[in-house]
Scaffold this motif. Structure first.
Motif, short mmCIF file in Angstrom:
data_model
loop_
_atom_site.label_atom_id
_atom_site.label_comp_id
_atom_site.label_asym_id
_atom_site.label_seq_id
_atom_site.Cartn_x
_atom_site.Cartn_y
_atom_site.Cartn_z
N GLN A 10 38.18 38.98 42.31
CA GLN A 10 38.96 37.97 41.39
C GLN A 10 38.31 37.91 39.79
OE1 GLN A 10 42.37 37.14 41.45
NE2 GLN A 10 42.42 38.26 43.46
N GLY A 11 37.13 38.72 39.87
CA GLY A 11 36.63 38.51 38.53
C GLY A 11 36.97 39.62 37.68
N GLY A 12 36.28 39.82 36.61
CA GLY A 12 36.63 41.23 35.72
C GLY A 12 36.31 42.38 36.45
N ALA A 13 37.46 43.23 36.14
CA ALA A 13 37.06 44.51 36.82
C ALA A 13 37.82 45.54 35.76
CB ALA A 13 37.67 44.90 38.05
N LEU A 14 36.94 46.94 35.45
CA LEU A 14 37.60 47.57 34.62
C LEU A 14 38.05 48.95 35.53
CD1 LEU A 14 38.12 49.14 31.87
CD2 LEU A 14 35.55 49.91 31.90
N VAL A 15 39.27 49.29 35.17
CA VAL A 15 39.89 50.62 36.18
C VAL A 15 40.54 51.43 35.07
CG1 VAL A 15 42.10 51.07 37.30
CG2 VAL A 15 40.69 48.78 37.99
N VAL A 16 40.01 52.68 35.25
CA VAL A 16 40.03 53.69 34.23
C VAL A 16 41.39 54.54 34.89
CG1 VAL A 16 39.39 55.77 32.85
CG2 VAL A 16 38.27 53.48 32.86
N LEU A 17 42.40 55.04 34.05
CA LEU A 17 43.29 55.87 34.60
C LEU A 17 43.33 56.95 33.53
CD1 LEU A 17 45.35 55.75 36.92
CD2 LEU A 17 47.14 55.03 35.54
N GLU A 18 43.09 58.24 34.34
CA GLU A 18 42.86 59.56 33.44
C GLU A 18 43.69 60.91 33.94
OE1 GLU A 18 41.30 61.01 31.17
OE2 GLU A 18 39.71 59.79 30.33
N GLU A 58 34.74 44.52 21.23
CA GLU A 58 35.70 43.59 20.77
C GLU A 58 36.84 43.42 21.65
OE1 GLU A 58 35.82 42.32 17.69
OE2 GLU A 58 33.88 43.01 17.44
N VAL A 59 37.13 44.34 22.76
CA VAL A 59 38.39 44.18 23.47
C VAL A 59 37.93 44.07 24.92
CG1 VAL A 59 40.61 45.00 24.44
CG2 VAL A 59 39.89 45.20 21.95
N ILE A 60 37.25 44.98 25.60
CA ILE A 60 37.04 45.29 26.96
C ILE A 60 36.03 44.13 27.55
CG2 ILE A 60 35.98 46.76 28.81
CD1 ILE A 60 37.47 49.01 27.23
N GLU A 61 34.75 44.23 26.93
CA GLU A 61 33.90 43.24 27.36
C GLU A 61 34.30 41.77 27.30
OE1 GLU A 61 31.52 43.91 29.15
OE2 GLU A 61 31.05 46.04 28.57
N PRO A 62 35.05 41.13 26.08
CA PRO A 62 35.38 39.81 26.21
C PRO A 62 36.46 39.60 27.47
CG PRO A 62 35.29 40.72 24.25
CD PRO A 62 35.18 41.69 25.00
N ALA A 63 37.38 40.48 27.60
CA ALA A 63 38.51 40.42 28.63
C ALA A 63 37.60 40.34 30.14
CB ALA A 63 39.31 41.60 28.68
N LEU A 64 36.62 41.07 30.39
CA LEU A 64 36.12 41.07 31.63
C LEU A 64 35.38 39.63 31.78
CD1 LEU A 64 34.63 44.87 31.60
CD2 LEU A 64 36.33 43.84 33.08
N ARG A 65 34.81 39.22 30.45
CA ARG A 65 34.16 37.92 30.68
C ARG A 65 35.06 36.84 31.14
NH1 ARG A 65 30.99 40.12 26.66
NH2 ARG A 65 32.21 38.92 24.76
N ARG A 66 36.47 36.93 30.62
CA ARG A 66 37.36 36.14 30.92
C ARG A 66 38.00 36.30 32.31
NH1 ARG A 66 39.14 37.57 25.75
NH2 ARG A 66 40.93 38.84 26.57
N GLY A 67 37.51 37.22 33.07
CA GLY A 67 37.89 37.56 34.66
C GLY A 67 39.19 38.48 34.65
N GLU A 68 39.56 38.90 33.52
CA GLU A 68 40.77 39.69 33.62
C GLU A 68 40.52 41.06 34.14
OE1 GLU A 68 42.36 40.16 29.78
OE2 GLU A 68 42.18 37.82 29.45
N LEU A 69 41.59 41.64 34.69
CA LEU A 69 41.66 43.14 35.15
C LEU A 69 41.99 43.79 33.95
CD1 LEU A 69 41.55 45.40 37.48
CD2 LEU A 69 44.03 44.56 37.60
N VAL A 70 41.08 44.86 33.43
CA VAL A 70 41.34 45.87 32.29
C VAL A 70 41.81 47.17 32.87
CG1 VAL A 70 40.25 46.78 30.58
CG2 VAL A 70 39.47 44.52 31.06
N ILE A 71 43.11 47.34 32.57
CA ILE A 71 43.42 48.94 32.58
C ILE A 71 43.57 49.63 31.46
CG2 ILE A 71 45.39 50.03 33.81
CD1 ILE A 71 46.07 47.58 35.25
#
Length: 198
Positions: free
Chosen positions: A5-13, A81-94
């Motif tokens: 439930q914490g932040g996670a970075l998912v990359v689609l390639e 500017e975008v990814i790290e702040p979102a992860l700190r907020r606990g968001e799922l970054v796609i």
């Protein structure tokens, strides 16, 4: 395994026209319907500077090293500017494209190992998971005016093979992008669930 439930970075390639952008949006919708906070972004782009770099690079040809460093500068800014702040907020970054694209496109021109060294600098976060969408053929017509697609089907298949080779080397998930959009989303959700990302 409990869902992360914490932040996670998912990359689609994957190569052009395999449904990446469609699946990024479908995944985001799937998670939002389940009350998960999601940040969707793309490379190149993702913030004002990144979009400027994207427009510039898609519109004109520059030498390979300039292109690489512009992409990496945009990535560093995007992360900050975008990814790290979102992860700190606990968001799922796609994220639509990341390091694999750099290795496939710029690595083919400048040399895979030197590009790998640069993309592995500590400033560039490693994703929790990288998924390569793999299709037998492009799902749509290649854009002959896009300088990254002008090489046609032969170039597309060369890039597909490079993605496959790199996926095996780095342990990225190679997932079929063939079939209906709904079936591909279902496969993606299943892979993420196996990794505890939900």
């Amino acid at each position: 395994m409990d869902d992360r439930q914490g932040g996670a970075l998912v990359v689609l390639e994957g190569p052009d026209h395999v449904g990446k952008s469609t699946q990024v949006e479908r995944l985001a919708q799937w998670f939002r319907q389940r009350k998960r906070s999601v940040c969707v972004s793309r490379e190149p782009g993702g913030d004002a500077l990144g979009e400027t770099i994207r427009t510039m690079l898609l519109g004109e040809s520059v030498d390979g090293w300039t292109e690489l460093f512009l992409f990496l500068a945009g990535r560093a800014r995007h992360l900050n500017e975008v990814i790290e702040p979102a992860l700190r907020r606990g968001e799922l970054v796609i994220l639509d494209r990341y390091t694999p694209s750099t290795l496939v496109y710029q690595g083919a021109q400048l040399g895979e190992e030197v590009v790998l060294q640069l993309t592995s600098l500590p400033v560039f976060r490693r994703p929790e998971i990288t998924i390569i969408l793999d299709c037998a053929a492009p799902l749509g017509a290649l854009d002959t005016l896009d300088r990254f697609e002008f090489s046609g089907l032969d170039g597309w298949h060369e890039r597909r093979v490079r993605y496959q080779i790199l996926a095996r080397r780095f342990g990225w998930v190679l997932l079929s992008g063939d079939g209906s959009p709904e079936s591909v989303t279902e496969r993606l959700v299943g892979v993420l669930a196996q990794e505890g990302i939900g």
